[in-house]
Write an enzyme that holds these catalytic residues in place. Structure first.
Site, PDB file in Angstrom:
ATOM      1  N   THR A 193      -3.213  13.433   6.729  1.00 50.66           N
ATOM      2  CA  THR A 193      -1.842  13.326   6.801  1.00 50.66           C
ATOM      3  C   THR A 193      -1.288  14.916   7.647  1.00 50.66           C
ATOM      4  O   THR A 193      -0.564  14.126   8.644  1.00 50.66           O
ATOM      5  CB  THR A 193      -1.714  13.468   5.765  1.00 50.66           C
ATOM      6  N   LYS A 196       6.036   2.624   8.025  1.00 54.93           N
ATOM      7  CA  LYS A 196       4.572   2.935   8.790  1.00 54.93           C
ATOM      8  C   LYS A 196       3.395   2.005   8.556  1.00 54.93           C
ATOM      9  O   LYS A 196       2.926   2.790   9.936  1.00 54.93           O
ATOM     10  CB  LYS A 196       3.770   4.234   7.497  1.00 54.93           C
ATOM     11  N   SER A 209      -6.152   5.479   5.523  1.00 56.54           N
ATOM     12  CA  SER A 209      -6.101   5.209   3.350  1.00 56.54           C
ATOM     13  C   SER A 209      -6.445   3.899   3.820  1.00 56.54           C
ATOM     14  O   SER A 209      -7.561   2.566   3.736  1.00 56.54           O
ATOM     15  CB  SER A 209      -5.287   5.020   2.761  1.00 56.54           C
ATOM     16  N   LYS A 223       4.556   1.673  -3.404  1.00 57.47           N
ATOM     17  CA  LYS A 223       5.252   3.508  -3.801  1.00 57.47           C
ATOM     18  C   LYS A 223       4.977   3.026  -5.605  1.00 57.47           C
ATOM     19  O   LYS A 223       5.820   2.967  -6.080  1.00 57.47           O
ATOM     20  CB  LYS A 223       5.826   3.850  -3.172  1.00 57.47           C
ATOM     21  N   ASN A 236      -1.873  19.319   0.088  1.00 54.75           N
ATOM     22  CA  ASN A 236      -2.624  18.766   0.986  1.00 54.75           C
ATOM     23  C   ASN A 236      -2.164  18.778   2.513  1.00 54.75           C
ATOM     24  O   ASN A 236      -2.432  19.121   2.891  1.00 54.75           O
ATOM     25  CB  ASN A 236      -2.633  17.495   0.469  1.00 54.75           C
ATOM     26  N   LYS A 281       0.513  -1.377  -0.041  1.00 63.06           N
ATOM     27  CA  LYS A 281       0.295  -0.003  -0.115  1.00 63.06           C
ATOM     28  C   LYS A 281       0.446   1.302   0.329  1.00 63.06           C
ATOM     29  O   LYS A 281       1.769   1.613   0.532  1.00 63.06           O
ATOM     30  CB  LYS A 281      -1.091   0.027   0.842  1.00 63.06           C
TER      31      LYS A 281
HETATM   32  N1  LIG Z   1      -0.902  13.306   0.978  1.00 61.95           N
HETATM   33  C1  LIG Z   1      -1.048  12.440   1.365  1.00 61.95           C
HETATM   34  O1  LIG Z   1      -1.504  11.712   1.799  1.00 61.95           O
HETATM   35  C2  LIG Z   1       0.956  11.666   1.864  1.00 61.95           C
HETATM   36  C3  LIG Z   1       1.669  13.005   1.581  1.00 61.95           C
HETATM   37  N2  LIG Z   1       2.690  13.010   2.371  1.00 61.95           N
HETATM   38  C4  LIG Z   1       3.989  13.540   1.801  1.00 61.95           C
HETATM   39  O2  LIG Z   1       3.768  14.960   1.897  1.00 61.95           O
HETATM   40  C5  LIG Z   1       4.871  15.399   0.819  1.00 61.95           C
HETATM   41  C6  LIG Z   1       3.797  16.892   0.201  1.00 61.95           C
HETATM   42  O3  LIG Z   1       2.731  15.857   0.110  1.00 61.95           O
HETATM   43  P1  LIG Z   1       1.261  16.627  -0.267  1.00 61.95           P
HETATM   44  O4  LIG Z   1       0.918  17.262   0.621  1.00 61.95           O
HETATM   45  O5  LIG Z   1       0.523  15.744  -0.743  1.00 61.95           O
HETATM   46  O6  LIG Z   1       1.404  16.997  -1.983  1.00 61.95           O
HETATM   47  P2  LIG Z   1       0.651  18.224  -2.640  1.00 61.95           P
HETATM   48  O7  LIG Z   1       1.073  18.059  -4.371  1.00 61.95           O
HETATM   49  O8  LIG Z   1      -0.076  18.796  -2.359  1.00 61.95           O
HETATM   50  O9  LIG Z   1       2.075  19.370  -2.466  1.00 61.95           O
HETATM   51  C7  LIG Z   1       3.552  19.552  -2.440  1.00 61.95           C
HETATM   52  C8  LIG Z   1       3.650  21.279  -1.768  1.00 61.95           C
HETATM   53  O10 LIG Z   1       4.684  21.338  -2.425  1.00 61.95           O
HETATM   54  C9  LIG Z   1       4.914  22.688  -2.987  1.00 61.95           C
HETATM   55  N3  LIG Z   1       6.791  22.131  -3.087  1.00 61.95           N
HETATM   56  C10 LIG Z   1       6.966  21.272  -4.782  1.00 61.95           C
HETATM   57  N4  LIG Z   1       8.430  21.779  -4.045  1.00 61.95           N
HETATM   58  C11 LIG Z   1       8.465  21.962  -4.124  1.00 61.95           C
HETATM   59  C12 LIG Z   1       9.998  22.712  -3.645  1.00 61.95           C
HETATM   60  N5  LIG Z   1      11.007  21.955  -4.276  1.00 61.95           N
HETATM   61  N6  LIG Z   1      10.191  22.969  -2.695  1.00 61.95           N
HETATM   62  C13 LIG Z   1       9.272  23.717  -1.457  1.00 61.95           C
HETATM   63  N7  LIG Z   1       8.435  23.004  -1.700  1.00 61.95           N
HETATM   64  C14 LIG Z   1       8.095  22.662  -2.776  1.00 61.95           C
HETATM   65  C15 LIG Z   1       4.670  22.310  -3.727  1.00 61.95           C
HETATM   66  O11 LIG Z   1       4.567  23.992  -3.875  1.00 61.95           O
HETATM   67  C16 LIG Z   1       3.076  22.240  -2.939  1.00 61.95           C
HETATM   68  O12 LIG Z   1       2.604  23.592  -2.006  1.00 61.95           O
HETATM   69  C17 LIG Z   1       5.503  14.790   0.197  1.00 61.95           C
HETATM   70  O13 LIG Z   1       6.483  13.995   0.674  1.00 61.95           O
HETATM   71  C18 LIG Z   1       4.807  14.072   0.142  1.00 61.95           C
HETATM   72  O14 LIG Z   1       5.254  11.879   0.302  1.00 61.95           O
HETATM   73  C19 LIG Z   1       3.141  12.242   2.992  1.00 61.95           C
HETATM   74  C20 LIG Z   1       1.934  10.849   3.559  1.00 61.95           C
HETATM   75  C21 LIG Z   1       0.755  11.505   2.948  1.00 61.95           C
HETATM   76  O1  LIG Z   2      -2.594   6.694   1.974  1.00 64.63           O
HETATM   77  C1  LIG Z   2      -2.027   6.019   1.312  1.00 64.63           C
HETATM   78  O2  LIG Z   2      -1.976   4.778   1.379  1.00 64.63           O
HETATM   79  C2  LIG Z   2       0.001   5.778   1.193  1.00 64.63           C
HETATM   80  C3  LIG Z   2       0.179   7.645   1.780  1.00 64.63           C
HETATM   81  C4  LIG Z   2       1.831   7.674   1.520  1.00 64.63           C
HETATM   82  O3  LIG Z   2       1.526   7.483   0.470  1.00 64.63           O
HETATM   83  C5  LIG Z   2       2.856   8.179   2.289  1.00 64.63           C
HETATM   84  O4  LIG Z   2       2.340   7.997   3.618  1.00 64.63           O
HETATM   85  O5  LIG Z   2       3.431   8.783   2.055  1.00 64.63           O
END
Ligand SMILES: NC(=O)C1=CN([C@@H]2O[C@H](COP(=O)(O)OP(=O)(O)OC[C@H]3O[C@@H](n4cnc5c(N)ncnc54)[C@H](O)[C@@H]3O)[C@@H](O)[C@H]2O)C=CC1
Ligand SMILES: O=C(O)CCC(=O)C(=O)O
Length: 423
Positions: free
Chosen positions: A199, A103, A357, A115, A230, A79
């Site tokens: 998250t 995790k 999830s 992933k 997000n 997952k």
């Molecule tokens: N969405 C989820 O459920 C989960 C996300 N994560 C992690 O959280 C982190 C963010 O993911 P999301 O919020 O989902 O992505 P997202 O796509 O919703 O947002 C990403 C954010 O990071 C910024 N960003 C991208 N490149 C950048 C850079 N070079 N420098 C500074 N900011 C930058 C973007 O402008 C945006 O604001 C990632 O590492 C992801 O793997 C971890 C667990 C779960």
């Molecule tokens: O919600 C999930 O299954 C995975 C979320 C995820 O990709 C992460 O925790 O980095």
């Protein structure tokens, strides 16, 4: 030559796969497992590369490269999320799948880690092109994914709409409406209440617990959040609503800073669907400058390798809580720990997403849907327990919380593999 050596060492420490493997090895050795356990754990059991042809809006065919890593299915189906980003690489996806196993072990889910990612820039693609790409990815992987095999979810630059297209494509191939194939779906398609903010909610719970340990009052505490997508935007909102002062936020374009606290509701209102908002302002900082501002709590919530040997000495936070995957290198972890900065590692802090999830998948399997409060209460119970388990392990063994989290996280998969007779 000296310059080359230094460049090599810098390269080594920002290689997220090799650094993850070194902590996994250390964790397994400390738990007394034999070398075979590391041999199994150090790489995904299955790594798939796919090529996805998409007819673009200009009529030409463009072929995209995608990956899916299935780290280990000893405990159950694999997952983890799928990211759409120009920097996606096979190495990154391999490392991210190991983190997903950790995790799931930390929050005790019946999953192994998976992933995926596609090398693309969704910010430059139309809605139609993105739909074709999402459907093509599922067609290419349909034999090896599914609700009892490998269950995708959102990650960087993917969202509930993309999950909906992927679910629809899988259901067509399967000739069966199959919501449990993917999580992070819109509620009307079997998504769970609370998944979108899960998250950030998990990170918030970890911040509350870390503040208790460090005697910091969250009310009035200064918080910096890197990334306004997000994870970052929901987190900024939760912190703001709980009375903390969010003094800086950033996105890929730059950072905004106000020592008196930013107007988070206004910024949320103005950000685009990719989490960009700073481009609307003139007086911005760089991400690097923002990370070094004086604060109580720093939350990297964007991408990997943001706190490194280069800037770790200048970080001024008391607590660093990693919402992003892999934002701090191992050398930086060492430096921050020596400086008595508490790091709540990614594999613990960001596990709220996969936890909800899992709740979504359970609801899909039973066809019975929970109320928002039920999801939130269950998430809190899981995260508080996980935080305290990792914290106590770190205290008892006099190690940092990253190594402690890896020790807690690897155990379940390793035990399952042992009982199955794999090692
Ligand atoms: N969405 C989820 O459920 C989960 C996300 N994560 C992690 O959280 C982190 C963010 O993911 P999301 O919020 O989902 O992505 P997202 O796509 O919703 O947002 C990403 C954010 O990071 C910024 N960003 C991208 N490149 C950048 C850079 N070079 N420098 C500074 N900011 C930058 C973007 O402008 C945006 O604001 C990632 O590492 C992801 O793997 C971890 C667990 C779960
Ligand atoms: O919600 C999930 O299954 C995975 C979320 C995820 O990709 C992460 O925790 O980095």
């Amino acid at each position: 030559m000296a310059a080359q050596n230094s460049a090599d060492s810098q390269k080594e420490q920002t290689n997220i796969l090799t650094s993850t493997q070194s902590v996994v090895k250390d964790a397994l050795e400390r738990l007394g497992y034999p070398d075979e356990a590391y041999e199994l754990m150090k790489e995904p059991v299955r790594m798939i590369t796919v090529r996805i042809p998409v007819r673009m809006d200009d009529g030409k065919i463009k072929v995209f490269t995608g990956y899916r890593a299935q780290h280990n299915d000893a405990v159950g189906p694999t997952k983890g999320g799928v990211r759409f980003h120009p920097n996606v690489s096979e190495m990154e996806v391999r490392a991210l799948s190991i983190w997903m196993t950790l995790k799931s072990g930390i929050v005790d889910l019946p999953y192994g880690g998976g992933k995926g990612g596609i090398v693309c820039d969704p910010r430059e693609m139309s809605f139609r092109e993105l739909e074709a790409l999402s459907r093509g990815y599922v067609r290419a992987l349909s034999q090896v994914v599914g609700p009892t095999k490998d269950i995708p979810a959102p990650d960087v630059f993917t969202n509930s709409q993309i999950m909906a297209w992927m679910m629809d494509e899988y259901s067509r191939i399967d000739e069966f409406n199959n919501p449990g194939f993917i999580t992070g779906k819109p509620i009307v398609l079997g998504g769970s209440h609370g998944r979108e903010s899960a998250t950030a909610k998990g990170v918030t719970i970890c911040i509350e617990e870390a503040c208790k340990k460090r005697g910091i009052k969250l009310q009035g505490a200064r918080v910096i959040v890197q990334g306004f997508g997000n994870a970052g935007s929901f987190l900024a909102k939760f912190m703001h609503d709980m009375g903390a002062k969010v003094i800086a936020i950033s996105d890929a374009e730059g950072a905004l800073h106000d020592p008196e606290g930013l107007d988070i509701d206004y910024l949320l209102d103005r950000r685009d669907s990719f989490g960009t908002v700073t481009n609307l302002f003139e007086d911005t900082l760089s991400n690097d400058e923002m990370l070094e501002l004086d604060t109580d709590i720093l939350v990297p919530a964007a991408i990997e390798n943001q706190i490194t040997e280069e800037n770790a000495h200048n970080i001024q936070a008391d607590i660093v809580v990693e919402a992003a995957n892999g934002p701090t290198t191992l050398k930086a972890t060492e430096i921050l720990t020596e400086r008595d900065i508490l790091i709540v590692p990614d594999v613990l802090a960001s596990s709220g997403g996969v936890t909800v999830s899992y709740f979504e998948w359970v609801q899909n399997n039973q066809g019975y849907y929970w109320k928002e409060e039920e999801v939130q209460e269950k998430l809190r119970q899981v995260l508080v327990k996980a935080f305290n388990n990792v914290y106590t392990t770190a205290q008892n063994r006099n190690i940092d919380m990253r190594l402690a989290a890896y020790m807690v996280g690897v155990r379940k998969m390793t035990e399952a593999a042992r009982f199955r007779g794999w090692i």
